[in-house]
Design an enzyme around this catalytic site. Structure first.
Site, PDB file in Angstrom:
ATOM      1  N   VAL A  14       6.487 -12.451 -22.725  1.00  0.00           N
ATOM      2  CA  VAL A  14       6.230 -11.344 -21.799  1.00  0.00           C
ATOM      3  C   VAL A  14       7.039 -10.109 -22.205  1.00  0.00           C
ATOM      4  O   VAL A  14       6.531  -8.979 -22.169  1.00  0.00           O
ATOM      5  CB  VAL A  14       6.535 -11.765 -20.341  1.00  0.00           C
ATOM      6  CG1 VAL A  14       6.210 -10.628 -19.377  1.00  0.00           C
ATOM      7  CG2 VAL A  14       5.748 -13.019 -19.957  1.00  0.00           C
ATOM      8  N   TYR A 144      12.444 -26.336 -12.094  1.00  0.00           N
ATOM      9  CA  TYR A 144      12.112 -24.937 -12.421  1.00  0.00           C
ATOM     10  C   TYR A 144      11.623 -24.198 -11.168  1.00  0.00           C
ATOM     11  O   TYR A 144      12.051 -23.077 -10.882  1.00  0.00           O
ATOM     12  CB  TYR A 144      11.028 -24.980 -13.489  1.00  0.00           C
ATOM     13  CG  TYR A 144      10.380 -23.696 -13.899  1.00  0.00           C
ATOM     14  CD1 TYR A 144      10.988 -22.843 -14.822  1.00  0.00           C
ATOM     15  CD2 TYR A 144       9.098 -23.357 -13.434  1.00  0.00           C
ATOM     16  CE1 TYR A 144      10.352 -21.679 -15.250  1.00  0.00           C
ATOM     17  CE2 TYR A 144       8.466 -22.197 -13.855  1.00  0.00           C
ATOM     18  CZ  TYR A 144       9.094 -21.365 -14.766  1.00  0.00           C
ATOM     19  OH  TYR A 144       8.471 -20.220 -15.184  1.00  0.00           O
ATOM     20  N   LYS A 195      -2.356 -27.030 -32.139  1.00  0.00           N
ATOM     21  CA  LYS A 195      -2.945 -28.346 -32.444  1.00  0.00           C
ATOM     22  C   LYS A 195      -4.292 -28.194 -33.155  1.00  0.00           C
ATOM     23  O   LYS A 195      -4.593 -28.924 -34.093  1.00  0.00           O
ATOM     24  CB  LYS A 195      -3.139 -29.155 -31.156  1.00  0.00           C
ATOM     25  CG  LYS A 195      -1.850 -29.741 -30.617  1.00  0.00           C
ATOM     26  CD  LYS A 195      -2.085 -30.557 -29.357  1.00  0.00           C
ATOM     27  CE  LYS A 195      -0.753 -31.021 -28.794  1.00  0.00           C
ATOM     28  NZ  LYS A 195      -0.870 -31.768 -27.540  1.00  0.00           N
ATOM     29  N   ASP A 278      -1.064 -37.218 -17.066  1.00  0.00           N
ATOM     30  CA  ASP A 278      -0.732 -36.025 -17.856  1.00  0.00           C
ATOM     31  C   ASP A 278      -1.474 -34.777 -17.378  1.00  0.00           C
ATOM     32  O   ASP A 278      -1.410 -33.729 -18.015  1.00  0.00           O
ATOM     33  CB  ASP A 278      -1.061 -36.257 -19.340  1.00  0.00           C
ATOM     34  CG  ASP A 278      -0.055 -37.188 -19.997  1.00  0.00           C
ATOM     35  OD1 ASP A 278       1.020 -37.410 -19.401  1.00  0.00           O
ATOM     36  OD2 ASP A 278      -0.344 -37.677 -21.101  1.00  0.00           O
TER      37      ASP A 278
HETATM   38  P1  NAP Z   1       9.608 -17.151 -23.482  1.00  0.00           P
HETATM   39  O1  NAP Z   1       8.616 -16.617 -24.436  1.00  0.00           O
HETATM   40  O2  NAP Z   1      10.094 -18.547 -23.678  1.00  0.00           O
HETATM   41  O3  NAP Z   1      10.839 -16.152 -23.428  1.00  0.00           O
HETATM   42  C1  NAP Z   1      11.986 -16.476 -22.700  1.00  0.00           C
HETATM   43  C2  NAP Z   1      12.957 -15.342 -22.862  1.00  0.00           C
HETATM   44  O4  NAP Z   1      14.130 -15.669 -22.115  1.00  0.00           O
HETATM   45  C3  NAP Z   1      13.399 -15.127 -24.310  1.00  0.00           C
HETATM   46  O5  NAP Z   1      13.584 -13.761 -24.534  1.00  0.00           O
HETATM   47  C4  NAP Z   1      14.722 -15.871 -24.361  1.00  0.00           C
HETATM   48  O6  NAP Z   1      15.593 -15.337 -25.342  1.00  0.00           O
HETATM   49  C5  NAP Z   1      15.248 -15.573 -22.973  1.00  0.00           C
HETATM   50  N1  NAP Z   1      16.248 -16.555 -22.575  1.00  0.00           N
HETATM   51  C6  NAP Z   1      16.103 -17.891 -22.436  1.00  0.00           C
HETATM   52  N2  NAP Z   1      17.275 -18.456 -22.094  1.00  0.00           N
HETATM   53  C7  NAP Z   1      18.173 -17.447 -22.007  1.00  0.00           C
HETATM   54  C8  NAP Z   1      19.559 -17.387 -21.725  1.00  0.00           C
HETATM   55  N3  NAP Z   1      20.257 -18.486 -21.430  1.00  0.00           N
HETATM   56  N4  NAP Z   1      20.163 -16.181 -21.749  1.00  0.00           N
HETATM   57  C9  NAP Z   1      19.462 -15.063 -22.056  1.00  0.00           C
HETATM   58  N5  NAP Z   1      18.171 -15.056 -22.328  1.00  0.00           N
HETATM   59  C10 NAP Z   1      17.521 -16.231 -22.304  1.00  0.00           C
HETATM   60  O7  NAP Z   1       9.064 -17.108 -21.995  1.00  0.00           O
HETATM   61  P2  NAP Z   1       8.004 -16.120 -21.316  1.00  0.00           P
HETATM   62  O8  NAP Z   1       6.735 -16.885 -21.217  1.00  0.00           O
HETATM   63  O9  NAP Z   1       8.034 -14.780 -21.950  1.00  0.00           O
HETATM   64  O10 NAP Z   1       8.617 -16.046 -19.844  1.00  0.00           O
HETATM   65  C11 NAP Z   1       9.079 -14.840 -19.290  1.00  0.00           C
HETATM   66  C12 NAP Z   1       9.112 -15.007 -17.792  1.00  0.00           C
HETATM   67  O11 NAP Z   1       7.799 -15.270 -17.311  1.00  0.00           O
HETATM   68  C13 NAP Z   1       9.978 -16.184 -17.339  1.00  0.00           C
HETATM   69  O12 NAP Z   1      10.751 -15.792 -16.231  1.00  0.00           O
HETATM   70  C14 NAP Z   1       8.965 -17.238 -16.965  1.00  0.00           C
HETATM   71  O13 NAP Z   1       9.493 -18.102 -15.986  1.00  0.00           O
HETATM   72  C15 NAP Z   1       7.836 -16.402 -16.451  1.00  0.00           C
HETATM   73  N6  NAP Z   1       6.499 -17.018 -16.480  1.00  0.00           N
HETATM   74  C16 NAP Z   1       5.966 -17.434 -17.648  1.00  0.00           C
HETATM   75  C17 NAP Z   1       4.697 -18.003 -17.645  1.00  0.00           C
HETATM   76  C18 NAP Z   1       4.036 -18.483 -18.903  1.00  0.00           C
HETATM   77  O14 NAP Z   1       2.923 -19.045 -18.817  1.00  0.00           O
HETATM   78  N7  NAP Z   1       4.609 -18.285 -20.069  1.00  0.00           N
HETATM   79  C19 NAP Z   1       3.988 -18.132 -16.432  1.00  0.00           C
HETATM   80  C20 NAP Z   1       4.576 -17.664 -15.253  1.00  0.00           C
HETATM   81  C21 NAP Z   1       5.834 -17.104 -15.294  1.00  0.00           C
HETATM   82  P3  NAP Z   1      15.589 -15.897 -26.865  1.00  0.00           P
HETATM   83  O15 NAP Z   1      14.159 -16.051 -27.281  1.00  0.00           O
HETATM   84  O16 NAP Z   1      16.292 -14.829 -27.598  1.00  0.00           O
HETATM   85  O17 NAP Z   1      16.284 -17.215 -26.813  1.00  0.00           O
HETATM   86  P1  GDP Z   2       1.238 -25.846 -15.901  1.00  0.00           P
HETATM   87  O1  GDP Z   2       0.155 -24.856 -15.652  1.00  0.00           O
HETATM   88  O2  GDP Z   2       2.530 -25.448 -15.296  1.00  0.00           O
HETATM   89  O3  GDP Z   2       0.819 -27.240 -15.521  1.00  0.00           O
HETATM   90  O4  GDP Z   2       1.586 -25.856 -17.421  1.00  0.00           O
HETATM   91  P2  GDP Z   2       0.841 -26.000 -18.816  1.00  0.00           P
HETATM   92  O5  GDP Z   2       0.572 -24.679 -19.390  1.00  0.00           O
HETATM   93  O6  GDP Z   2       1.738 -26.921 -19.585  1.00  0.00           O
HETATM   94  O7  GDP Z   2      -0.575 -26.656 -18.562  1.00  0.00           O
HETATM   95  C1  GDP Z   2      -0.690 -27.995 -18.269  1.00  0.00           C
HETATM   96  C2  GDP Z   2      -2.143 -28.462 -18.213  1.00  0.00           C
HETATM   97  O8  GDP Z   2      -2.722 -28.412 -19.517  1.00  0.00           O
HETATM   98  C3  GDP Z   2      -2.186 -29.911 -17.762  1.00  0.00           C
HETATM   99  O9  GDP Z   2      -3.412 -30.144 -17.072  1.00  0.00           O
HETATM  100  C4  GDP Z   2      -2.201 -30.662 -19.088  1.00  0.00           C
HETATM  101  O10 GDP Z   2      -2.793 -31.956 -18.999  1.00  0.00           O
HETATM  102  C5  GDP Z   2      -3.069 -29.758 -19.939  1.00  0.00           C
HETATM  103  N1  GDP Z   2      -2.803 -29.916 -21.386  1.00  0.00           N
HETATM  104  C6  GDP Z   2      -3.670 -30.435 -22.274  1.00  0.00           C
HETATM  105  N2  GDP Z   2      -3.120 -30.491 -23.492  1.00  0.00           N
HETATM  106  C7  GDP Z   2      -1.868 -29.948 -23.379  1.00  0.00           C
HETATM  107  C8  GDP Z   2      -0.824 -29.718 -24.318  1.00  0.00           C
HETATM  108  O11 GDP Z   2      -0.905 -30.004 -25.502  1.00  0.00           O
HETATM  109  N3  GDP Z   2       0.319 -29.128 -23.817  1.00  0.00           N
HETATM  110  C9  GDP Z   2       0.443 -28.777 -22.509  1.00  0.00           C
HETATM  111  N4  GDP Z   2       1.566 -28.174 -22.092  1.00  0.00           N
HETATM  112  N5  GDP Z   2      -0.529 -29.013 -21.600  1.00  0.00           N
HETATM  113  C10 GDP Z   2      -1.666 -29.585 -22.035  1.00  0.00           C
END
Ligand code: NAP
Ligand code: GDP
Length: 329
Positions: A14, A144, A195, A278
């Site tokens: 993000v 979380y 994958k 799963d």
């Molecule tokens: P991400 O790609 O894994 O990035 C996580 C970021 O947090 C990285 O910049 C990482 O820094 C930093 N970070 C992790 N641990 C840290 C620590 N101890 N101290 C300082 N920085 C730290 O995750 P993202 O998907 O961009 O997530 C961003 C936000 O969106 C999060 O709050 C997450 O909960 C939220 N969110 C994500 C999703 C999703 O589907 N991805 C969905 C809903 C909400 P480094 O890379 O430098 O380690």
């Molecule tokens: P969630 O939305 O928080 O549940 O997180 P995910 O992005 O991990 O999505 C999970 C959903 O994707 C579940 O229904 C899993 O069974 C399905 N899924 C299928 N294959 C995968 C995989 O390789 N990794 C993950 N993370 N989820 C998978």
């Protein structure tokens, strides 16, 4: 006074998208950089925000007037299921340090990032902003989810006791360039892209976890970035805003896997492992009615196929440098 916007988690999925939008939208436009604004994108190497001294040093170095707080320990269903205590504690520490430091340094505004995982597992759909605390979250990610939920409690307490302008955003499942493409610990979209790539390369079956029936709403990181910038500039209430595509834009994991196969020109069909355990949460449809009523109906989301195509192209072009094998130690 010029604004200094600190984006914690600025090196992640993000954070990189916000950087992209700030750099690529026309200067002075609704989502582009404004004159006098300075944007700082900080990752964990610059400051481990689980540590209060490191957090204070980061704030003292940049003196942010505004913070978009994204930093978090983030992972997909399987990472969350395996490490509930670590997800709870790391995220509680990070959030407490960032909010407390922002408070003592007089930061004007903080937007913290939650997730639709925070919502109760059993609640009437669609999910709307006022339902966050109506029951326990899904068991697969309760560590979380509770850490993230607590941010909303903290935001209200900071406002009531100290008058802070702290708020939160609740995005649905995010995807895009710079995602974590780890096979085991990533979210579903990047894990399946990786994958499918390996299946094509090694001529092996493309295996998808679960039975493919769960439904999710996916938002493109560059659309989400615009919504964060909007919230920073145009939204001043403590109450969270769900940042999502429309409620009827849910797609099944089966449809997602089929779309990935199509975009990647994989010659075969996905195979479902069919382990129902799963599947995780069946669905968590969120309403974007509040968002759309505030930002205006002229805000357009990138069509899903286009966003998926851009993500796959980024992954293929950056395979050597992308996060493809991040494991926890
Ligand atoms: P991400 O790609 O894994 O990035 C996580 C970021 O947090 C990285 O910049 C990482 O820094 C930093 N970070 C992790 N641990 C840290 C620590 N101890 N101290 C300082 N920085 C730290 O995750 P993202 O998907 O961009 O997530 C961003 C936000 O969106 C999060 O709050 C997450 O909960 C939220 N969110 C994500 C999703 C999703 O589907 N991805 C969905 C809903 C909400 P480094 O890379 O430098 O380690
Ligand atoms: P969630 O939305 O928080 O549940 O997180 P995910 O992005 O991990 O999505 C999970 C959903 O994707 C579940 O229904 C899993 O069974 C399905 N899924 C299928 N294959 C995968 C995989 O390789 N990794 C993950 N993370 N989820 C998978």
């Amino acid at each position: 006074m010029a604004a200094v916007v600190l984006v914690t988690g600025g090196t992640g999925l993000v954070g990189k998208a916000i950087e992209y939008v700030i750099e690529h939208e026309p200067e002075g436009s609704r989502f582009g950089k404004r004159p006098g604004e300075k944007w700082i994108f900080a990752g964990s190497r610059e400051a481990d925000l689980r540590n209060s001294e490191a957090t204070l040093k980061l704030f003292e170095k940049y003196q942010p007037t505004h913070v978009i707080h994204l930093a978090a320990l983030v992972g997909g269903l399987f990472a969350n299921r395996e490490r509930k205590m670590t997800f709870l504690r790391d995220n509680m520490l990070i959030n407490d340090n960032v909010l407390h430091t922002a408070h003592i340094k007089g930061t004007k505004k903080v937007i913290s990032c939650l997730s639709t995982c925070v919502f109760p597992d059993k609640v009437e759909y669609p999910l709307t902003e006022e339902k966050v605390h109506l029951g326990p979250p899904h068991s697969s990610n309760f560590g979380y989810a509770h850490a993230k939920r607590m941010v909303d409690v903290q935001n209200h307490a900071y406002k009531e006791e100290f008058g802070c302008n702290f708020t939160s955003a609740i995005p649905t499942n995010v995807f895009g360039p710079h995602d974590n493409f780890d096979l085991k610990h990533a979210h579903v979209m990047p894990a399946l892209i990786h994958k499918c790539y390996l299946s094509q390369k090694n001529n092996t079956p493309f295996k998808v976890m679960g039975d493919g029936s769960p439904l999710r709403q996916f938002i493109y990181s560059r659309d989400l970035a615009k919504l964060f910038i909007w919230q920073l500039r145009e939204y001043d209430s403590v109450e969270p805003v769900i940042l999502s595509v429309a409620e009827n834009d849910e797609i099944s994991i089966r449809e997602l896997a089929n779309s990935i196969v199509k975009v990647m020109n994989y010659p075969d069909k996905p195979e479902f492992e069919n382990e129902l355990n799963d599947n995780g949460q069946d669905r968590k449809p969120a309403s974007n009615a509040k968002l759309m009523s505030l930002i205006g109906s002229d805000f357009k989301f990138t069509p899903f196929e286009q966003a998926l195509g851009e993500t796959v192209t980024w992954f293929l072009q950056n395979y050597g440098n992308a996060r493809t094998g991040q494991s926890y130690v």
